[in-house]
Design an enzyme around this catalytic site. Sequence first.
Site, PDB file in Angstrom:
ATOM      1  N   LYS A  40      62.499  93.342  37.673  1.00 58.46           N
ATOM      2  CA  LYS A  40      62.693  93.753  36.490  1.00 58.46           C
ATOM      3  C   LYS A  40      62.938  95.147  36.226  1.00 58.46           C
ATOM      4  O   LYS A  40      63.997  95.693  35.350  1.00 58.46           O
ATOM      5  CB  LYS A  40      61.632  93.322  35.594  1.00 58.46           C
ATOM      6  N   ASN A 180      59.570  87.232  25.298  1.00 58.33           N
ATOM      7  CA  ASN A 180      60.110  86.202  25.176  1.00 58.33           C
ATOM      8  C   ASN A 180      59.194  85.234  24.570  1.00 58.33           C
ATOM      9  O   ASN A 180      58.139  85.528  24.054  1.00 58.33           O
ATOM     10  CB  ASN A 180      61.045  85.356  26.513  1.00 58.33           C
ATOM     11  N   ASP A 241      73.840  81.674  34.777  1.00 53.98           N
ATOM     12  CA  ASP A 241      73.096  82.308  35.497  1.00 53.98           C
ATOM     13  C   ASP A 241      72.090  83.068  34.495  1.00 53.98           C
ATOM     14  O   ASP A 241      72.504  84.083  34.060  1.00 53.98           O
ATOM     15  CB  ASP A 241      73.419  82.947  36.725  1.00 53.98           C
ATOM     16  N   ASP A 247      66.302  91.246  30.843  1.00 53.46           N
ATOM     17  CA  ASP A 247      66.330  92.736  31.450  1.00 53.46           C
ATOM     18  C   ASP A 247      67.559  93.572  30.733  1.00 53.46           C
ATOM     19  O   ASP A 247      67.408  94.707  30.448  1.00 53.46           O
ATOM     20  CB  ASP A 247      66.499  92.819  32.856  1.00 53.46           C
ATOM     21  N   THR A 277      76.007  88.660  30.299  1.00 54.34           N
ATOM     22  CA  THR A 277      75.136  88.538  31.486  1.00 54.34           C
ATOM     23  C   THR A 277      74.933  87.099  32.061  1.00 54.34           C
ATOM     24  O   THR A 277      75.335  86.667  33.019  1.00 54.34           O
ATOM     25  CB  THR A 277      73.755  89.192  31.170  1.00 54.34           C
ATOM     26  N   GLY A 282      74.016  86.197  39.304  1.00 57.95           N
ATOM     27  CA  GLY A 282      73.268  87.608  40.182  1.00 57.95           C
ATOM     28  C   GLY A 282      72.616  88.358  39.052  1.00 57.95           C
ATOM     29  O   GLY A 282      72.409  87.833  37.979  1.00 57.95           O
TER      30      GLY A 282
END
Length: 295
Positions: A40, A180, A241, A247, A277, A282
């Site tokens: 992270k 979260n 993903d 992050d 993202t 990845g």
Amino acid sequence: MKKILVFGSLNIDIVYSLDHIVRPGETILSSSIEKNAGGKGLNQACAISKTGLDVYMAGCVGEDGDMLIDTLSSFGVNVDNVKRLDVPTGNAIIERSRDGQNSIILFAGANRAIDETLIDCVLASFSTGDTIVLQNEINGLSEIIKKASEKGMYVVFNPAPFDESVFSLPLENVNLLVVNEIEGAGVAGKGDDATYEEILDALKDKYRDNEVIMTCGKNGSYWQKGDKRIFEKARVVDAVDTTAAGDTFIGYFIASREMGYDTEDAMKYATIASSITVTRKGAAGSVPEGKEVFK
């Protein structure tokens, strides 16, 4: 000029692509395996750097941590405070399902070998008004939070992964708490059936002077401080993903505010960045460049 320091975790991620997350007692075949730079701390540092801002990384790796240092350097992150120790580098085993969900097993390794000497050495280069970004994947957090706060730094803490150790930390010295919905419920002392509003109200009661961000995946995200609350709707995308989504959100929110954007715009840009993202595989490599977000 103000500085941004990420004092956090650096992991070697081993990613297995699967049809679904493995169930207890089940053995299944993986269609692929990848080795990536992660953690992270590393992800958040790279996200901030990709906005075009200067960022400093502090943490520990083992003798096998070259790829992590190289990755940070390739994204323009200052690695002078990344120390190499005679212990294994942190490691994450990530199961990535066909629908883009993930399940993660962490081995802390060097991330839990931080001592007070390193903390003092790192913080000596930072001062009032600088920002420090922390996660719950390293040791020494109480000392880091207290000392950074005493220096007048703006303290950002992401209590992920969440566990009971979070309650022993001086959260009253945290300026921005980022969770979260699962972490938020844990910190607020609420059960799985609590609504977002109930979680946020409980966090407000416990940490009225703190800024709080709660990300809720496809259900959007919230920012609050005291009685003021902002909701940002999620972008609809085809996720492949979700590994570094949170992050990315943290990195872009911090960077946007540092650039002078107000809180509403910072939430918007953080949401746009994280939505990009999740469309890529990845961790650090999936984080978008600033020019893709600030349009």
